[in-house]
Scaffold this motif. Structure first.
Motif, PDB file in Angstrom:
ATOM      1  N   GLN A 120      30.465   3.301 -10.164  1.00  0.00           N
ATOM      2  CA  GLN A 120      30.455   4.573 -10.291  1.00  0.00           C
ATOM      3  C   GLN A 120      29.079   5.122 -10.201  1.00  0.00           C
ATOM      4  O   GLN A 120      28.029   4.702 -10.615  1.00  0.00           O
ATOM      5  CB  GLN A 120      31.215   5.381 -11.703  1.00  0.00           C
ATOM      6  N   GLY A 121      28.770   6.398  -9.525  1.00  0.00           N
ATOM      7  CA  GLY A 121      27.266   6.622  -9.295  1.00  0.00           C
ATOM      8  C   GLY A 121      26.538   6.260  -8.223  1.00  0.00           C
ATOM      9  O   GLY A 121      27.157   5.510  -7.349  1.00  0.00           O
ATOM     10  N   THR A 122      25.446   6.893  -8.144  1.00  0.00           N
ATOM     11  CA  THR A 122      24.745   6.484  -6.751  1.00  0.00           C
ATOM     12  C   THR A 122      23.453   5.760  -7.284  1.00  0.00           C
ATOM     13  O   THR A 122      22.604   6.368  -8.491  1.00  0.00           O
ATOM     14  CB  THR A 122      24.314   7.521  -6.016  1.00  0.00           C
ATOM     15  N   ILE A 123      22.872   4.976  -6.322  1.00  0.00           N
ATOM     16  CA  ILE A 123      21.335   4.272  -6.460  1.00  0.00           C
ATOM     17  C   ILE A 123      20.585   4.939  -5.363  1.00  0.00           C
ATOM     18  O   ILE A 123      20.911   4.271  -4.241  1.00  0.00           O
ATOM     19  CB  ILE A 123      21.317   2.731  -6.601  1.00  0.00           C
ATOM     20  N   LYS A 124      19.546   5.619  -5.396  1.00  0.00           N
ATOM     21  CA  LYS A 124      18.758   5.797  -4.247  1.00  0.00           C
ATOM     22  C   LYS A 124      17.588   5.064  -4.100  1.00  0.00           C
ATOM     23  O   LYS A 124      16.944   5.059  -5.200  1.00  0.00           O
ATOM     24  CB  LYS A 124      18.514   7.294  -4.386  1.00  0.00           C
ATOM     25  N   LYS A 125      17.170   4.683  -2.880  1.00  0.00           N
ATOM     26  CA  LYS A 125      15.978   3.779  -2.712  1.00  0.00           C
ATOM     27  C   LYS A 125      15.158   4.346  -1.871  1.00  0.00           C
ATOM     28  O   LYS A 125      15.443   5.012  -0.894  1.00  0.00           O
ATOM     29  CB  LYS A 125      16.271   2.354  -2.730  1.00  0.00           C
ATOM     30  N   ALA A 126      13.852   4.396  -2.092  1.00  0.00           N
ATOM     31  CA  ALA A 126      12.625   4.757  -1.059  1.00  0.00           C
ATOM     32  C   ALA A 126      13.000   3.987   0.173  1.00  0.00           C
ATOM     33  O   ALA A 126      13.307   2.780   0.208  1.00  0.00           O
ATOM     34  CB  ALA A 126      11.343   4.663  -1.724  1.00  0.00           C
ATOM     35  N   ALA A 127      12.687   4.365   1.242  1.00  0.00           N
ATOM     36  CA  ALA A 127      12.689   3.909   2.652  1.00  0.00           C
ATOM     37  C   ALA A 127      11.800   2.638   2.770  1.00  0.00           C
ATOM     38  O   ALA A 127      10.756   2.579   2.237  1.00  0.00           O
ATOM     39  CB  ALA A 127      12.457   5.118   3.799  1.00  0.00           C
TER      40      ALA A 127
ATOM     41  N   ASP B  50       0.992  -1.269  -0.026  1.00  0.00           N
ATOM     42  CA  ASP B  50       0.054  -0.177   0.049  1.00  0.00           C
ATOM     43  C   ASP B  50       0.714   1.143   0.080  1.00  0.00           C
ATOM     44  O   ASP B  50       0.456   2.296   0.364  1.00  0.00           O
ATOM     45  CB  ASP B  50      -1.103  -0.041   1.268  1.00  0.00           C
ATOM     46  N   ARG B  51       2.007   0.965  -0.498  1.00  0.00           N
ATOM     47  CA  ARG B  51       2.963   2.429  -0.218  1.00  0.00           C
ATOM     48  C   ARG B  51       2.487   3.253  -1.354  1.00  0.00           C
ATOM     49  O   ARG B  51       1.992   3.185  -2.245  1.00  0.00           O
ATOM     50  CB  ARG B  51       4.313   1.950  -0.927  1.00  0.00           C
ATOM     51  N   GLN B  52       2.558   4.666  -0.861  1.00  0.00           N
ATOM     52  CA  GLN B  52       1.972   5.911  -1.515  1.00  0.00           C
ATOM     53  C   GLN B  52       3.383   6.613  -2.161  1.00  0.00           C
ATOM     54  O   GLN B  52       2.997   7.428  -2.995  1.00  0.00           O
ATOM     55  CB  GLN B  52       1.559   6.898  -0.363  1.00  0.00           C
ATOM     56  N   THR B  53       4.531   6.147  -1.822  1.00  0.00           N
ATOM     57  CA  THR B  53       5.705   6.830  -2.226  1.00  0.00           C
ATOM     58  C   THR B  53       5.644   6.692  -3.895  1.00  0.00           C
ATOM     59  O   THR B  53       5.530   5.744  -4.378  1.00  0.00           O
ATOM     60  CB  THR B  53       7.046   6.240  -1.820  1.00  0.00           C
ATOM     61  N   LYS B  54       6.028   7.894  -4.656  1.00  0.00           N
ATOM     62  CA  LYS B  54       5.864   7.836  -6.060  1.00  0.00           C
ATOM     63  C   LYS B  54       7.306   7.301  -6.656  1.00  0.00           C
ATOM     64  O   LYS B  54       7.468   6.397  -7.206  1.00  0.00           O
ATOM     65  CB  LYS B  54       5.597   9.109  -6.662  1.00  0.00           C
ATOM     66  N   ARG B  55       8.329   8.000  -5.980  1.00  0.00           N
ATOM     67  CA  ARG B  55       9.600   7.468  -6.384  1.00  0.00           C
ATOM     68  C   ARG B  55      10.566   6.427  -5.584  1.00  0.00           C
ATOM     69  O   ARG B  55      10.690   6.516  -4.556  1.00  0.00           O
ATOM     70  CB  ARG B  55      10.885   8.821  -6.535  1.00  0.00           C
TER      71      ARG B  55
END
Length: 608
Positions: free
Chosen positions: A346-353, A286-291
């Motif tokens: 190289q570079g970064t990967i950002k994930k939602a909590a 039921d996550r509401q996070t878009k990204r």
């Protein structure tokens, strides 16, 4: 000329379970037969019987005199240390081809199959190139008929296109087992479905796969009508039997026997018409996070090889990404980056909590020693499915497993059954992001269609790697293409990626000769979805119908205009017979045009 292969009355069983019974199958010159059917129907076994690699329990296979049969098994295995050249030469020796022809055939076959180096060790080739070599091993002998078991497995999209061309241009007849619907549509001129739902054990329809769908639908409708008619007749006879007829007269005895025969026929038709299908239903959280996941300037280097370079990509909730590229281009590597199993160079990967990721690996990793029961429910005899406690036997039934199979070791399951076990396990885990790496391998067409429907209804994000072009077209809302040299690009759909890849190949061969480069990004909406997203709601036949309906409407309008002109002709207006015929034609033309416009509107509404 007699058929190349003529099989009559074939029966084969494993233990007490019959695969097929008393089926007949012929292959003649020029035939290109697509052999389909549910998992466990006996398709691979039938191909082995036709190839002479396995004996049937009953029945005969006659091979035309001096005809050569080529057979390519599902798995392509070669002995260590043997080169490509040695594999092909051994095939020529087995086929008793004169030594003077060897070199010419080797050159011809290596050209047709694209092998750049005949001295390469066969066992060390990638899965796709081993499959090409297995096909080349059969083709080099110039067979009269080529039998292919799942030939598209392990081939990338370019390899599938190569195989389509090879089969369409080949002088040999072929029988091919495949669940790739576009491949069947492009290659087969006749479809045979091996399935116990048919009275003769199989249904054979001339034409493409889409023609077969129409033929099968007509057959099943006829079976349903037969079922209804038998039900009515049996009801009448049962009512008569209940009144207690005295079986003294010849007529009464005959009617009682006839009633018993009808009841038997109805039971047989019921058993054929009632079919089962796997119940697949992925659950999202039921996550509401878009990204969900953001890749910023990500590069991956393995050894001295650049897999991905400077990749910027955002995975948002509800996005369905088709990940495409040639074998070895880094598709599985990218999935491992998303799971966190691999770190970028190289570079970064950002994930939602607290992001929940579920990963289906193409390796089909199951603990071999455990039973099906423990594979599905490791700690008890129940599973929690969609918030409810369900007994493992009931849950296994959703995936077409019997209660007897629960205590069977998973190592004895077929490829399709193992895939269903893994999908069943995945469905127990609600996910924000679903990663599927070649989920279609070994699945029959009916299960593929259910999987597609489930993915279309799944509300979370999806990244899908598959060589099934129909599934890519139907499910994905955006395509991320990898070129195998570190480059990547986003596309609206698979065909646009194919066009871009063709331009890249031309530029590599002759820089500047390819003309204006494709600009795929302009065809993708700002929200990352494909402009053709709505078309994914169309079924296979509807998509074909939609593609040609505008032309059909134009033809109907031309017919209507001609009918109007006929009525306006003075010579027709004064001739009662001609006028009546012209009015009837105009009415028919108007009705046809109205029907097409209504259907066009219906399909357009589905497209959205």
């Amino acid at each position: 000329m007699p058929p190349i292969l003529n099989a009559q009355g074939l029966t084969k069983a494993f233990g007490a379970t019959p695969l097929f019974r008393e089926i007949s199958f012929t292959v003649s010159d020029g035939d290109r037969i697509g052999l389909i059917g549910p998992n466990g129907a006996g398709k691979s076994t039938l191909l082995k019987v036709l190839a002479g690699d396995e004996d049937a329990d009953a029945g005969d296979v006659a091979v035309r005199k001096r005809a050569l049969v080529g057979y390519v098994a599902q798995e392509s295995v070669f002995a260590p240390g043997v080169t490509v050249r040695e594999v092909l030469e051994a095939a020529l020796v087995r086929a008793k081809v004169s030594e003077g022809e060897h070199e010419g055939r080797l050159r011809e076959t290596s050209g047709r199959t694209g092998f750049p180096d005949l001295s390469a060790e066969a066992a060390r080739l990638s899965g796709g190139w081993r499959k090409r070599l297995a096909i080349a091993e059969a083709v080099v002998t110039h067979p009269d008929v080529l039998l292919l078991d799942e030939p598209t497995n392990h081939l990338d999209l370019a390899g599938i296109a190569w195989l389509e061309e090879l089969l369409n241009e080949g002088s040999f007849a072929c029988v091919l087992i495949s669940h790739d619907r576009y491949f069947l549509e492009n290659v087969a001129t006749e479809i045979v479905e091996l399935n116990r739902v048919y009275a003769e054990g199989l249904l054979r329809v001339k034409g493409t796969y889409s023609k077969f769908i129409e033929g099968k639908q007509a057959y099943m409708e006829a079976q349903n009508k037969l079922q209804d008619a038998l039900k009515n007749r049996v009801k009448i006879e049962v009512d008569w039997l209940r009144r207690g007829p005295k079986a003294r007269s010849t007529k009464a005895k005959a009617r009682i026997d006839n009633a018993q025969d009808l009841i038997g026929q109805l039971k047989e038709v019921n058993s054929r018409v009632q079919t089962s299908s796997a119940g697949i239903d992925f659950s999202a959280t039921d996550r509401q996070t878009k990204r969900l996941v953001e890749l910023e300037d990500v590069s991956v280097v393995l050894g001295d090889r650049k897999i991905v370079e400077g990749l910027n990509f955002l995975v948002t909730s509800g996005m369905r990404v088709g990940l495409v590229g040639p074998n070895g281009s880094g598709k599985t590597t990218l999935l491992r980056l998303l799971t966190g199993e691999l770190e970028p160079s190289q570079g970064t990967i950002k994930k939602a909590a607290s992001l929940k990721i579920v990963y289906f690996s193409q390796m089909r990793e199951l603990e071999e020693g455990v039973t099906l029961r423990r594979a599905l429910a490791p700690d008890s005899d129940s599973v929690v499915y969609q918030g409810r406690v369900v007994h493992v036997a009931s849950y296994a039934t959703k995936f077409l497993f019997t209660s007897e199979q629960l205590n069977q070791p998973v190592e004895r399951l077929s490829g399709g059954e193992r895939a269903r076990v893994l999908i069943a396990k995945l469905m127990l885990e609600p996910a924000d992001l679903l990663l599927l790496d070649e989920p279609t391998n070994d699945l029959d067409i009916a299960t593929l269609e259910i999987l597609e429907e489930s993915l279309l209804e799944y509300t979370g994000a999806l990244v899908l790697v598959t060589h099934d072009r129909y599934m890519l077209d139907r499910v994905s809302t955006i395509v991320l293409g990898l070129d195998g040299r570190g480059g990547s690009e986003m596309f609206a759909d698979y065909s646009q990626w194919e066009q871009w890849r063709g331009v890249k190949v031309e530029e590599a061969i002759a820089p500047g000769a390819a003309g204006v480069a494709v600009s795929p990004a302009t065809a993708i909406a700002s929200n990352g979805a494909s402009n053709s997203f709505g078309k994914k709601k169309l079924s296979y036949l509807e998509a074909r119908e939609y593609a040609g309906i505008e032309g059909a409407v134009e033809e109907a309008e031309d017919r209507l205009q001609k009918a109007r002109e006929m009525i306006e002709d003075p010579a027709v207006a004064v001739d009662a017979v001609k006028l009546t015929a012209a009015l009837a034609e105009m009415e028919a033309a108007q009705e046809a045009a109205d029907g097409l416009y209504a259907r066009w509107a219906e399909l357009t509404e589905k497209v959205g």
